[in-house]
Scaffold this motif. Structure first.
Motif, short mmCIF file in Angstrom:
data_model
loop_
_atom_site.label_atom_id
_atom_site.label_comp_id
_atom_site.label_asym_id
_atom_site.label_seq_id
_atom_site.Cartn_x
_atom_site.Cartn_y
_atom_site.Cartn_z
N GLY A 151 1.03 -0.57 2.33
CA GLY A 151 1.22 -1.73 3.28
C GLY A 151 0.21 -3.03 3.21
N LEU A 152 0.39 -3.71 4.15
CA LEU A 152 -0.60 -4.87 4.37
C LEU A 152 -1.60 -4.42 5.40
CD1 LEU A 152 -1.23 -7.61 3.74
CD2 LEU A 152 0.40 -8.66 5.01
N VAL A 153 -2.67 -4.73 5.18
CA VAL A 153 -4.00 -4.49 6.37
C VAL A 153 -4.94 -5.43 6.13
CG1 VAL A 153 -5.21 -2.63 4.74
CG2 VAL A 153 -5.17 -2.50 7.29
N GLN A 154 -5.65 -5.82 7.04
CA GLN A 154 -6.87 -6.76 7.13
C GLN A 154 -7.94 -6.06 6.65
OE1 GLN A 154 -7.21 -8.41 11.05
NE2 GLN A 154 -5.96 -10.18 10.42
N ALA A 155 -8.89 -6.81 6.14
CA ALA A 155 -10.11 -6.11 5.60
C ALA A 155 -10.79 -5.54 6.84
CB ALA A 155 -10.94 -7.29 5.19
N GLY A 156 -11.38 -4.08 6.33
CA GLY A 156 -12.05 -3.36 7.46
C GLY A 156 -11.06 -2.40 8.23
N GLY A 157 -9.70 -2.75 7.92
CA GLY A 157 -8.71 -1.70 8.42
C GLY A 157 -8.58 -0.20 7.72
N SER A 158 -7.57 0.45 8.02
CA SER A 158 -7.49 1.65 7.21
C SER A 158 -6.01 1.91 7.18
CB SER A 158 -7.84 2.74 8.48
OG SER A 158 -9.23 2.75 8.66
N LEU A 175 -4.30 10.43 0.99
CA LEU A 175 -5.72 9.54 0.62
C LEU A 175 -5.78 8.81 2.04
CD1 LEU A 175 -7.67 8.97 -1.46
CD2 LEU A 175 -6.10 6.85 -1.85
N GLN A 176 -6.75 9.15 2.81
CA GLN A 176 -7.30 8.15 3.93
C GLN A 176 -8.22 7.24 3.46
OE1 GLN A 176 -6.60 8.64 7.25
NE2 GLN A 176 -7.38 6.56 7.34
N MET A 177 -7.86 6.00 3.65
CA MET A 177 -8.73 5.09 3.20
C MET A 177 -9.10 4.13 4.40
SD MET A 177 -6.18 3.47 -0.32
CE MET A 177 -4.80 3.16 1.21
N ASN A 178 -10.46 4.25 4.40
CA ASN A 178 -11.22 3.28 5.77
C ASN A 178 -11.81 2.15 5.21
OD1 ASN A 178 -10.06 5.34 7.44
ND2 ASN A 178 -11.67 6.49 7.36
N SER A 179 -12.42 1.32 6.07
CA SER A 179 -13.18 0.14 5.75
C SER A 179 -12.59 -0.56 4.39
CB SER A 179 -14.58 0.62 5.47
OG SER A 179 -15.30 1.33 6.59
N LEU A 180 -11.31 -0.89 4.53
CA LEU A 180 -10.65 -1.21 3.14
C LEU A 180 -11.19 -2.85 2.99
CD1 LEU A 180 -7.13 -0.02 3.87
CD2 LEU A 180 -8.39 0.25 1.80
N LYS A 181 -11.21 -3.12 1.60
CA LYS A 181 -11.76 -4.14 1.28
C LYS A 181 -10.58 -5.18 0.48
CE LYS A 181 -16.38 -2.16 0.77
NZ LYS A 181 -17.44 -1.97 -0.35
N PRO A 182 -10.57 -6.28 0.28
CA PRO A 182 -9.54 -7.09 -0.50
C PRO A 182 -9.61 -6.54 -1.93
CG PRO A 182 -10.94 -8.66 0.95
CD PRO A 182 -11.48 -7.48 0.90
N GLU A 183 -10.72 -6.13 -2.60
CA GLU A 183 -10.76 -5.69 -3.80
C GLU A 183 -10.16 -4.20 -4.01
OE1 GLU A 183 -13.43 -6.91 -2.06
OE2 GLU A 183 -15.09 -5.45 -2.49
N ASP A 184 -9.58 -3.52 -2.74
CA ASP A 184 -8.63 -2.12 -2.98
C ASP A 184 -7.31 -2.57 -2.99
OD1 ASP A 184 -11.07 -1.26 -0.59
OD2 ASP A 184 -11.15 -0.55 -2.40
N THR A 185 -6.95 -4.02 -2.89
CA THR A 185 -5.54 -4.23 -3.16
C THR A 185 -5.37 -3.82 -4.86
OG1 THR A 185 -5.75 -6.36 -1.71
CG2 THR A 185 -4.01 -6.23 -3.53
N ALA A 186 -4.21 -3.02 -4.69
CA ALA A 186 -3.65 -2.49 -5.79
C ALA A 186 -2.37 -1.57 -5.64
CB ALA A 186 -4.60 -1.56 -6.63
#
Length: 127
Positions: free
Chosen positions: A10-17, A84-95
């Motif tokens: 989905g769509l999440v803001q930077a820093g989100g999970s 896959l738990q993804m925390n502290s997401l960054k824009p470069e994680d977009t994929a």
């Protein structure tokens, strides 16, 4: 027939999970690992994380340097599901994130050893 079905993108803001799930069916007992890969637009598919599912090494995890400390791979054997738990997401994680099943003795951080792949789930991180 093997099926791997990803969900949770989905769509999440930077820093989100976000937590991605991969529901597996039809896998045989000799699956050696489950992995997550991702592919961003215009880039090659890259390794994200893997968890060993076979032999005395079952439960051993591996991570790409870019996600180490932020992402966690886990599995629920009763549900035949890998997370896959993804925390502290960054824009470069977009994929687009893909789940895959590994067979044989090859390196689990390389895509060549993965025999079955899911259809992928989109993760978009806004800045």
């Amino acid at each position: 027939q093997v099926q791997l079905v990803e969900s949770g993108g989905g769509l999440v803001q930077a820093g989100g999970s976000l937590r991605l799930s991969c529901a597996a069916s039809g896998l045989t007992f000799d699956t050696t690992a489950m992995g997550w890969f991702r592919q961003a637009p215009g880039k090659e598919r890259e390794f994200v994380a893997a968890i060993i599912t076979f032999t005395w090494r079952a439960g051993t995890t591996y991570y790409a340097d870019s996600v180490k400390g932020r992402f966690t791979i886990s599995r629920d054997n009763a549900k035949n599901t890998v997370y896959l738990q993804m925390n502290s997401l960054k824009p470069e994680d977009t994929a687009v994130y893909f789940c895959a099943a590994h067979y044989g003795g090859g390196v689990v951080t390389e895509s060549s050893g993965y025999r079955y792949w899911g259809q992928g789930t989109q993760v978009t991180v806004s800045s």
